[in-house]
Design a protein around this motif. Structure first.
Motif, PDB file in Angstrom:
ATOM      1  N   GLY A 192       0.875  -1.176   0.000  1.00  0.00           N
ATOM      2  CA  GLY A 192       0.000   0.000   0.000  1.00  0.00           C
ATOM      3  C   GLY A 192       0.906   1.217   0.000  1.00  0.00           C
ATOM      4  O   GLY A 192       1.712   1.387   0.905  1.00  0.00           O
ATOM      5  N   GLU A 194       1.367   5.095   0.266  1.00  0.00           N
ATOM      6  CA  GLU A 194       0.748   6.380   0.620  1.00  0.00           C
ATOM      7  C   GLU A 194       1.428   7.480  -0.191  1.00  0.00           C
ATOM      8  O   GLU A 194       2.641   7.575  -0.197  1.00  0.00           O
ATOM      9  N   VAL A 276      -6.134   1.140  -0.463  1.00  0.00           N
ATOM     10  CA  VAL A 276      -6.096  -0.152   0.218  1.00  0.00           C
ATOM     11  C   VAL A 276      -5.010  -0.977  -0.481  1.00  0.00           C
ATOM     12  O   VAL A 276      -4.906  -0.954  -1.711  1.00  0.00           O
ATOM     13  N   PHE A 277      -4.225  -1.680   0.309  1.00  0.00           N
ATOM     14  CA  PHE A 277      -3.085  -2.405  -0.275  1.00  0.00           C
ATOM     15  C   PHE A 277      -3.528  -3.553  -1.192  1.00  0.00           C
ATOM     16  O   PHE A 277      -4.642  -4.046  -1.084  1.00  0.00           O
ATOM     17  N   ASN A 445       2.058  -5.363  11.349  1.00  0.00           N
ATOM     18  CA  ASN A 445       1.892  -6.487  10.418  1.00  0.00           C
ATOM     19  C   ASN A 445       2.484  -6.183   9.049  1.00  0.00           C
ATOM     20  O   ASN A 445       2.177  -6.838   8.061  1.00  0.00           O
ATOM     21  N   LYS A 446       3.313  -5.161   8.970  1.00  0.00           N
ATOM     22  CA  LYS A 446       3.938  -4.760   7.704  1.00  0.00           C
ATOM     23  C   LYS A 446       5.115  -3.846   7.990  1.00  0.00           C
ATOM     24  O   LYS A 446       5.224  -3.311   9.098  1.00  0.00           O
ATOM     25  N   GLU A 448       6.947  -0.361   6.903  1.00  0.00           N
ATOM     26  CA  GLU A 448       6.678   0.888   6.187  1.00  0.00           C
ATOM     27  C   GLU A 448       8.008   1.540   5.837  1.00  0.00           C
ATOM     28  O   GLU A 448       8.716   2.030   6.712  1.00  0.00           O
TER      29      GLU A 448
END
Ligand code: ADP
Ligand code: MG
Length: 698
Positions: A192, A194, A276-277, A445-446, A448
């Motif tokens: 995802g 941004e 949304v990813f 959970n990812k 960035e």
């Protein structure tokens, strides 16, 4: 008017629903299979797909089709052919067949190839990436494609990304199998992105050559009000901006881009959009579309969208946060802590793989975010430094520390202490701590990655990320597949890898000077600028990595480095020339005429026999003259070095010259001009100021 999002969403996309509806069952199944296996389509199947696609496109108002690809220029390219054809009877027919769908042959001679393609062999070809849906944009059916030279060398950003997805899939599957999971068939990176951007009024910006040619301001004194009040971040969205955002969302939704979040960012006139990813290659295409639509729709709304990393000095620049994770086709996020010790052990292994990967290939990640534009941002006080590090948060760090020492992790809650597999613990899913200064933050959970610049394609960062993690997983799988006692081997492996690579973890303030020193002690690399970072692309270990996973050949890496260095030099060159144009033809004449007016005023006073020695006019004239001389000098130096001087014998030498000499002279010229701006009457200043631009939209 109410917008029915579900009915417009994806209405311009030849997506799975449309295919299911319009393709004969056996054609649909073969296409799906080919996409899944990554095998080429047969011409028969391609013909059927093309037929259905053409009918659908014509019904939806398309007249042309184009292979839509992402050459090394960083933007997307398209060459439109109409469906129009004349049949033997001389009648107009609409034609589009499997051959045209699968493969296109644009004249590739004008795309950068870094010496890979001799000009006599200018042909390149594009090949459909059937895993990314075709869509209709501006009356053209766009077919997402990869771009190669005739000899097979790849010339785009998409192909290495697709290859890296295969590598990551292959190695992650080996790992989940070790944990007894045989139902998973495919593992993909999810992303995802941004997107930050600035909006300014089109009319006001039209008289600024720097914005027109360079997408950023090259001059401009700091406005009285910047972002210090912090009143823009998440502030109420202005009406014009809000109308633009609504339009943008609607157009993106039609194209199946799941635009989700929009808000004002920290700087005045700065905004953000987050989708949304989705699977990484699709996220890459969607981000390109998002940037393209932002630009074109801004124009429609009488604004200009600036995607440059640093459009204005002294206020925040724009980045692109690349949220990256790995998911199975059964819907499990492998970077999400699980519900039981087994899942947590697997999670810790994937987490450790990322830590190892980022530590070993800091340089590759850093250079994936290197450009002339981003040089103004990285290391500034609002963006991550040029040092790559990972933020894990206190809790995960403590857990890994415990694993390293083969000690029991004492969780915050007693109930979290489930020891199952070995000493690997169970722990709560929710890591609430946040760190906004880290270049690579684990956010529950990812990961960035915050170094990317706002104008970048996300392809490069993600093929690097996929490949380096694939490599770490490969080493892990090699070690674990033959292990006699899996649990002990697993714990040992995590403990050893963590110990070796934990220097990359930093949970403190990455913007601080203290970290720069600490990072140096830890032996982390700190490539301040593009010219420091890019040459490491061709380091032996990096070539070995990319070749061994079949991502890029050494030739391709060398050529990519050349293209990127060349693009750096060209960008700075255009900026220097634009500065000279503005300084010589706009600033200098304006300042001189202002000075002349002051002189006239002073002489008038003298004629009236007033004492002028200590008058305001004379004082101003003296200050202006001194600064004008500085400006004139700076113009002279910059002009001489940009236009006349021999800059070097290869791409790196030339880029270094631009960095070490031209950029420094540009800075001097800007300083003189910005000081003059503070002294010259507003009416006499030749173009809109920072305040005019930053507060141009009401
Ligand atoms: P932030 O606080 O950084 O704004 P958000 O929760 O809004 O975080 O998420 C930012 C981005 O991360 C969104 O684009 C979102 O879709 C994406 N994202 C969320 N989960 C994942 C995932 N598992 N893989 C990749 N990206 C994800
Ligand atoms: Mg974010």
């Amino acid at each position: 008017m109410a917008i029915d999002i579900p009915s417009i969403y994806g209405s311009l996309v030849f997506n799975d629903n449309v295919m299911r509806e319009r393709l004969p069952v056996e054609v649909y199944t073969s296409l799906k299979q080919a996409v899944e296996d990554g095998t080429p389509l047969t011409l028969d199947i391609a013909n059927e797909v093309a037929k259905a696609m053409k009918e659908w496109a014509l019904e939806n108002g398309a007249t042309h089709y184009t292979h839509w690809f992402q050459p090394m220029t960083g933007i997307t390219a398209e060459k439109h052919d109409s469906f129009l054809d004349i049949n033997k009877q001389g009648n107009v027919i609409m034609k589009f067949n499997g051959k045209a769908l699968i493969k296109g042959e644009p004249d590739a001679s004008s795309f950068p190839s870094g010496g890979l393609r001799a000009t006599f062999e200018a042909r390149g070809y594009t090949a459909w990436d059937a895993s990314s849906y075709a869509f209709i944009k501006d009356g053209s059916l766009c077919i997402p494609t990869a771009f190669c030279s005739y000899g097979g060398e790849i010339l785009d950003k998409k192909t290495p990304l697709l290859r890296s997805m295969d590598a990551l899939n292959k190695q992650s599957l080996r790992i989940v199998k070790l944990f007894g999971n045989d139902t998973v068939k495919k593992i993909s990176a999810t992303v995802g992105a941004e997107q930050e951007y600035f909006l300014i009024d089109k009319k006001i910006s039209e008289s600024r050559l720097d914005i027109i040619h360079c997408g950023r301001t090259l001059f401009g004194a700091k406005p009285p009000k910047g972002q210090e009040m912090e009143d823009h971040y998440f502030g109420a969205i202005k009406h014009r901006v809000s109308e633009f955002m609504k339009d943008l969302d609607k157009e993106l939704w039609k194209l199946g881009v799941p635009s989700k979040t929009k808000h004002n960012e920290a700087a005045p006139a700065q905004h953000e959009l987050a989708p949304v990813f989705t699977t990484v290659n699709i996220a890459t295409d969607q981000n390109q579309l998002t940037m393209e639509l932002m630009k074109s729709l801004a124009h429609k709304h009488g604004m200009v969208c600036l995607l440059h990393e640093k459009p204005f000095a002294a206020v925040n620049g724009s980045g692109k946060h690349n949220n990256w994770s790995i998911s199975t086709d059964t819907g499990k996020n492998l970077l999400e802590p699980g519900d039981n010790p087994y899942e947590n052990a697997q999670f810790l292994l994937f987490l450790t793989a990322v830590i190892k990967a980022v530590d070993e290939y800091q340089d590759l990640l850093r250079l994936s975010a290197a450009s002339a534009g981003n040089d103004h941002r990285l290391g500034g006080n609002e963006a991550p430094p040029a040092i790559v590090s990972i933020f894990l948060g206190d809790e995960l760090t403590e857990i890994l520390e415990a694993v390293e020492k083969h000690a029991k992790y004492k969780g915050k809650k007693k109930s979290d202490m489930k020891i199952g597999v070995s000493v690997l613990p169970s722990f709560p899913k929710d890591t609430t701590d946040r760190n906004r200064t880290s270049p690579m933050a684990f956010t529950g959970n990812k990961f960035e990655f915050r170094m990317l610049g706002s104008s970048f394609s996300i392809a490069c960062t993600n093929y690097i990320m996929n490949t380096i993690v694939a490599e770490a997983l490969k080493e892990f799988a090699d070690a674990l597949e033959g292990a006699e006692d899996f649990n002990t081997a697993l714990t040992d492996l995590i403990a050893k890898a963590y110990k070796k690579h934990k220097r990359i973890i930093y949970n403190g303030n990455s913007y601080s000077q203290e970290w720069v020193e600490e990072a140096r002690k830890r032996g982390l690399s700190n490539y301040i600028s593009t010219v420091d970072a890019l040459p490491h692309f061709t380091d032996e270990k990096n070539v070995k990595l990319l070749e061994s996973h079949g991502i890029l050949s050494k030739n391709e890496i060398v050529s990519r480095t050349e293209i990127l260095l060349d693009s750096y030099s060209k960008t700075v060159n255009i900026e220097a020339l634009t500065m000279l144009e503005m300084a010589k033809k706009q600033i200098l004449p304006s300042v001189l005429s202002y000075e002349r007016r002051l002189v006239e005023m002073a002489l008038n006073k003298k004629r009236l026999d007033e004492a002028i020695d200590r008058s305001v006019e004379v004082d101003l004239i003296n200050k202006l003259s001194a600064l004008t001389a500085k400006l004139y000098d700076a113009i002279d130096k910059l002009e001489c070095d940009t236009l006349n001087c021999n800059k070097g014998n290869n791409a790196l030498e030339i880029a270094k010259f631009y960095h070490n000499v031209v950029c420094v002279e540009m800075k001097n010229l800007r300083e003189a001009a910005d000081s003059l701006e503070g002294l010259v009457g507003k009416k006499h200043w030749p173009f809109p100021t920072y305040a005019d631009l930053l507060y141009s939209i009401n």
